[in-house]
Design a protein around this motif. Structure first.
Motif, PDB file in Angstrom:
ATOM      1  N   VAL A  73     -28.655  36.253  14.985  1.00 31.09           N
ATOM      2  CA  VAL A  73     -29.801  35.343  14.889  1.00 31.09           C
ATOM      3  C   VAL A  73     -29.246  33.950  14.618  1.00 31.09           C
ATOM      4  O   VAL A  73     -28.569  33.724  13.609  1.00 31.09           O
ATOM      5  CB  VAL A  73     -30.780  35.779  13.790  1.00 31.09           C
ATOM      6  CG1 VAL A  73     -31.904  34.746  13.652  1.00 31.09           C
ATOM      7  CG2 VAL A  73     -31.361  37.152  14.115  1.00 31.09           C
ATOM      8  N   SER A 129     -25.272  37.432  11.512  1.00 31.50           N
ATOM      9  CA  SER A 129     -24.904  38.555  12.376  1.00 31.50           C
ATOM     10  C   SER A 129     -25.626  39.806  11.902  1.00 31.50           C
ATOM     11  O   SER A 129     -25.437  40.240  10.765  1.00 31.50           O
ATOM     12  CB  SER A 129     -23.389  38.784  12.341  1.00 31.50           C
ATOM     13  OG  SER A 129     -22.716  37.670  12.856  1.00 31.50           O
ATOM     14  N   VAL A 162     -33.158  37.136  23.177  1.00 30.03           N
ATOM     15  CA  VAL A 162     -34.158  38.197  23.132  1.00 30.03           C
ATOM     16  C   VAL A 162     -35.448  37.606  22.592  1.00 30.03           C
ATOM     17  O   VAL A 162     -35.441  36.941  21.557  1.00 30.03           O
ATOM     18  CB  VAL A 162     -33.685  39.346  22.207  1.00 30.03           C
ATOM     19  CG1 VAL A 162     -34.747  40.428  22.092  1.00 30.03           C
ATOM     20  CG2 VAL A 162     -32.372  39.923  22.712  1.00 30.03           C
ATOM     21  N   ARG A 183     -28.381  38.454  22.000  1.00 30.86           N
ATOM     22  CA  ARG A 183     -27.848  39.816  22.122  1.00 30.86           C
ATOM     23  C   ARG A 183     -26.742  39.844  23.176  1.00 30.86           C
ATOM     24  O   ARG A 183     -26.880  39.264  24.252  1.00 30.86           O
ATOM     25  CB  ARG A 183     -28.959  40.798  22.483  1.00 30.86           C
ATOM     26  CG  ARG A 183     -28.468  42.248  22.632  1.00 30.86           C
ATOM     27  CD  ARG A 183     -29.636  43.204  22.759  1.00 30.86           C
ATOM     28  NE  ARG A 183     -30.365  43.248  21.497  1.00 30.86           N
ATOM     29  CZ  ARG A 183     -31.661  43.533  21.393  1.00 30.86           C
ATOM     30  NH1 ARG A 183     -32.381  43.784  22.479  1.00 30.86           N
ATOM     31  NH2 ARG A 183     -32.246  43.564  20.215  1.00 30.86           N
ATOM     32  N   TRP A 184     -25.654  40.517  22.846  1.00 27.84           N
ATOM     33  CA  TRP A 184     -24.519  40.640  23.757  1.00 27.84           C
ATOM     34  C   TRP A 184     -24.817  41.675  24.826  1.00 27.84           C
ATOM     35  O   TRP A 184     -25.300  42.772  24.535  1.00 27.84           O
ATOM     36  CB  TRP A 184     -23.271  41.044  22.978  1.00 27.84           C
ATOM     37  CG  TRP A 184     -22.047  41.185  23.819  1.00 27.84           C
ATOM     38  CD1 TRP A 184     -21.440  42.339  24.226  1.00 27.84           C
ATOM     39  CD2 TRP A 184     -21.257  40.118  24.374  1.00 27.84           C
ATOM     40  NE1 TRP A 184     -20.339  42.059  24.987  1.00 27.84           N
ATOM     41  CE2 TRP A 184     -20.203  40.711  25.092  1.00 27.84           C
ATOM     42  CE3 TRP A 184     -21.363  38.722  24.323  1.00 27.84           C
ATOM     43  CZ2 TRP A 184     -19.240  39.950  25.750  1.00 27.84           C
ATOM     44  CZ3 TRP A 184     -20.405  37.964  24.993  1.00 27.84           C
ATOM     45  CH2 TRP A 184     -19.363  38.576  25.691  1.00 27.84           C
ATOM     46  N   HIS A 185     -24.524  41.304  26.080  1.00 29.64           N
ATOM     47  CA  HIS A 185     -24.710  42.193  27.227  1.00 29.64           C
ATOM     48  C   HIS A 185     -23.356  42.356  27.917  1.00 29.64           C
ATOM     49  O   HIS A 185     -22.947  41.482  28.685  1.00 29.64           O
ATOM     50  CB  HIS A 185     -25.746  41.605  28.190  1.00 29.64           C
ATOM     51  CG  HIS A 185     -27.133  41.588  27.631  1.00 29.64           C
ATOM     52  ND1 HIS A 185     -28.084  42.522  27.955  1.00 29.64           N
ATOM     53  CD2 HIS A 185     -27.717  40.769  26.726  1.00 29.64           C
ATOM     54  CE1 HIS A 185     -29.194  42.267  27.295  1.00 29.64           C
ATOM     55  NE2 HIS A 185     -28.996  41.207  26.543  1.00 29.64           N
ATOM     56  N   TRP A 218     -24.020  36.476  26.406  1.00 30.76           N
ATOM     57  CA  TRP A 218     -25.159  36.506  25.501  1.00 30.76           C
ATOM     58  C   TRP A 218     -26.449  36.143  26.229  1.00 30.76           C
ATOM     59  O   TRP A 218     -26.453  35.246  27.071  1.00 30.76           O
ATOM     60  CB  TRP A 218     -24.964  35.505  24.362  1.00 30.76           C
ATOM     61  CG  TRP A 218     -23.797  35.799  23.483  1.00 30.76           C
ATOM     62  CD1 TRP A 218     -22.542  35.282  23.581  1.00 30.76           C
ATOM     63  CD2 TRP A 218     -23.770  36.687  22.363  1.00 30.76           C
ATOM     64  NE1 TRP A 218     -21.728  35.794  22.589  1.00 30.76           N
ATOM     65  CE2 TRP A 218     -22.463  36.654  21.818  1.00 30.76           C
ATOM     66  CE3 TRP A 218     -24.732  37.508  21.755  1.00 30.76           C
ATOM     67  CZ2 TRP A 218     -22.103  37.417  20.706  1.00 30.76           C
ATOM     68  CZ3 TRP A 218     -24.373  38.258  20.648  1.00 30.76           C
ATOM     69  CH2 TRP A 218     -23.066  38.205  20.139  1.00 30.76           C
ATOM     70  N   ASP A 253     -23.220  42.837  18.127  1.00 30.29           N
ATOM     71  CA  ASP A 253     -23.875  42.489  19.386  1.00 30.29           C
ATOM     72  C   ASP A 253     -25.198  41.756  19.221  1.00 30.29           C
ATOM     73  O   ASP A 253     -25.869  41.455  20.215  1.00 30.29           O
ATOM     74  CB  ASP A 253     -24.108  43.747  20.224  1.00 30.29           C
ATOM     75  CG  ASP A 253     -22.819  44.374  20.712  1.00 30.29           C
ATOM     76  OD1 ASP A 253     -21.801  43.664  20.801  1.00 30.29           O
ATOM     77  OD2 ASP A 253     -22.814  45.586  21.011  1.00 30.29           O
ATOM     78  N   ASN A 254     -25.619  41.486  17.991  1.00 30.82           N
ATOM     79  CA  ASN A 254     -26.890  40.811  17.739  1.00 30.82           C
ATOM     80  C   ASN A 254     -26.698  39.750  16.662  1.00 30.82           C
ATOM     81  O   ASN A 254     -26.278  40.061  15.547  1.00 30.82           O
ATOM     82  CB  ASN A 254     -27.955  41.809  17.277  1.00 30.82           C
ATOM     83  CG  ASN A 254     -28.406  42.724  18.384  1.00 30.82           C
ATOM     84  OD1 ASN A 254     -29.306  42.388  19.156  1.00 30.82           O
ATOM     85  ND2 ASN A 254     -27.774  43.901  18.487  1.00 30.82           N
ATOM     86  N   ALA A 274     -22.219  33.269  20.297  1.00 31.18           N
ATOM     87  CA  ALA A 274     -23.673  33.424  20.392  1.00 31.18           C
ATOM     88  C   ALA A 274     -24.368  32.093  20.121  1.00 31.18           C
ATOM     89  O   ALA A 274     -25.325  31.721  20.807  1.00 31.18           O
ATOM     90  CB  ALA A 274     -24.148  34.484  19.404  1.00 31.18           C
ATOM     91  N   ARG A 310     -38.642  37.541  20.593  1.00 31.51           N
ATOM     92  CA  ARG A 310     -39.214  38.245  19.451  1.00 31.51           C
ATOM     93  C   ARG A 310     -40.476  37.527  19.005  1.00 31.51           C
ATOM     94  O   ARG A 310     -40.586  36.314  19.175  1.00 31.51           O
ATOM     95  CB  ARG A 310     -38.214  38.287  18.288  1.00 31.51           C
ATOM     96  CG  ARG A 310     -37.029  39.199  18.556  1.00 31.51           C
ATOM     97  CD  ARG A 310     -35.958  39.081  17.506  1.00 31.51           C
ATOM     98  NE  ARG A 310     -36.447  39.364  16.164  1.00 31.51           N
ATOM     99  CZ  ARG A 310     -35.677  39.256  15.075  1.00 31.51           C
ATOM    100  NH1 ARG A 310     -34.418  38.860  15.176  1.00 31.51           N
ATOM    101  NH2 ARG A 310     -36.164  39.531  13.893  1.00 31.51           N
ATOM    102  N   HIS A 330     -32.785  34.812  18.744  1.00 29.57           N
ATOM    103  CA  HIS A 330     -32.025  36.058  18.603  1.00 29.57           C
ATOM    104  C   HIS A 330     -31.190  36.235  19.867  1.00 29.57           C
ATOM    105  O   HIS A 330     -31.721  36.376  20.962  1.00 29.57           O
ATOM    106  CB  HIS A 330     -32.994  37.231  18.426  1.00 29.57           C
ATOM    107  CG  HIS A 330     -32.332  38.562  18.304  1.00 29.57           C
ATOM    108  ND1 HIS A 330     -32.974  39.640  17.764  1.00 29.57           N
ATOM    109  CD2 HIS A 330     -31.096  39.013  18.635  1.00 29.57           C
ATOM    110  CE1 HIS A 330     -32.168  40.695  17.784  1.00 29.57           C
ATOM    111  NE2 HIS A 330     -31.027  40.323  18.321  1.00 29.57           N
TER     112      HIS A 330
END
Length: 195
Positions: free
Chosen positions: A119, A112, A161, A148-150, A158, A116-117, A37, A163, A146
């Motif tokens: 920062v 972590s 996202v 996020r795993w897709h 990754w 899947d998320n 990430a 925010r 941030h």
């Protein structure tokens, strides 16, 4: 920095390599891990912080989750104009042939939230060059993103996202090789390659 005042980093991290390049330019498909990430976040800034607004907008398509792309595209274009201004080049003018920008992550931290998320905090140094006849211009920044795993994207990858700024921690940049770098908890980034 005076070499005699150099303070060796207490923590080091090797950011993993991507397993693919998109459009022969954008590193993608990083490992499903916190370090993966962080590597994807670094690739985002190294691709989006550019002197060319169109290139910055394309990087947003690659690294930003769909619901945040419209706002981030506008910011990416503004960023390209800001970097050009540091070199004294108008946002609409043709770039001098030797004009370049290098974005180098010098430090990283992450938290972590779950598998899947993540920062990610990045400590970045930016080097700008208008031409060989002009002096190098340097800038620095500390950013939070941030990631996020897709799992369905590019066989798993990754995306950043978007925010609200008030949900992201405030950061302080610290120069690599200083006591402050260690005190703020940055891990120095090891370069890829042998050794």
């Amino acid at each position: 920095m005076d070499p005699s005042s150099y303070v060796r980093p207490t923590r080091w991290v090797h950011l993993p390599e991507p397993s693919a390049l998109l459009a022969d330019r954008y590193p993608v498909r990083f490992p499903h891990s916190p370090a993966g990430a962080a590597a994807a976040a670094a690739a985002l800034y190294q691709s989006a912080w550019t002197l060319d607004a169109a290139t910055a907008a394309r990087a947003v398509q690659v690294y930003i989750a769909p619901d945040g792309r419209a706002a981030t595209r506008s910011e990416a274009r503004q960023g390209a104009a800001w970097f050009r201004a540091q070199l004294g080049v108008d946002a609409e003018a043709a770039l001098p042939p030797e004009a370049s920008i290098l974005v180098q992550p010098t430090g990283v931290r992450w938290k972590s939230l779950d598998t899947d998320n993540v920062v990610v905090n990045l400590n970045l140094e930016v080097t700008l060059l208008a031409s060989r006849q002009e002096p190098v211009t340097s800038a620095s920044a500390a950013v939070t993103v941030h990631m996020r795993w897709h799992p369905a994207l590019r066989s798993g990858d990754w995306l950043a996202v978007r925010r609200p700024a008030d949900q992201m921690p405030a950061l302080r940049y610290a120069e690599l090789g200083t006591a402050e770098f260690n005190q703020l908890g940055w891990a120095a980034v090891k370069s890829a390659g042998p050794g």
